[in-house]
Scaffold this active site. Structure first.
Site: not given
Length: 196
Positions: A7, A68, A155
């Site tokens: 990442t 993920d 979200y």
């Protein structure tokens, strides 16, 4: 020992580095000179995490872990799931606002708001072991009828974790990070690293 976290997200890096401590030198993709887009074309979170970790191992021969994450909504048969970041498909990049609008539209007035965030971490190459080891973290909750809060990303303004009456975006990063799906998956990874 050096280990790559696949990442360049500084928030993820900081969180993971603080949890792993000094036992390992956790480095990012940019710190090993990896600037290409690693494919994430799997049909599951597990496949994507393994794909990213294996890419680094194959190219750099460095132990690597990759994650993920997906939001899985019960009433939508687990959607958006592995497509969470690209759920709305409205142009390049990740459009969180468009994703949240689509999620609320798809759910409509459905009373079943059960959902969960799930993170899968794949570890490859530790002590030369090329068989992926998987670690999973889950946090259950509900999808709110509308957005609440301004902290976090994705979200977070819609997701209310079990045992709380506020969204991830209202709870703040300290609380979120202490109960999150990623935190739970990283805890398992840390336990595995300590015995290696």
């Amino acid at each position: 020992m050096k280990i790559v976290f696949a990442t360049n997200n500084t928030h993820k890096l900081d969180e993971v580095r603080s949890m792993i401590g000094d036992s390992y030198d956790v480095v990012s993709l940019s710190e090993i000179g990896c600037h290409e887009d690693i494919p994430e074309t799997g049909d599951t979170l597990e496949e994507n995490a393994v794909m990213k970790a294996r890419y680094i191992w194959d190219k750099y021969q460095l132990p690597c872990f990759a994650d993920d994450t997906g939001l899985e909504v019960e009433a939508l048969n687990g959607a958006p799931g592995v497509r969470s970041a690209r759920y709305a498909d409205e142009g390049p990049g990740h459009d969180s606002e468009a994703n949240m609008r689509k999620l609320l539209r798809e759910l409509g007035e459905n009373n079943n708001r059960n959902a969960r965030f799930r993170t899968v971490i794949a570890l490859i190459g530790l002590n030369g072991d090329v068989k992926p080891r998987l670690f999973e973290g889950i946090v259950n909750g509900q999808i709110a009828l509308e957005k609440h809060g301004t902290e976090g990303f994705g979200y977070d303004p819609l997701f209310v974790p079990e045992g709380y009456d506020k969204s991830f975006a209202e709870l703040g990063l300290d609380i979120k990070n202490s109960i999150s799906h990623r935190h739970r998956a990283v805890e398992q990874l840390v336990r595995a690293l300590r015995v290696c």
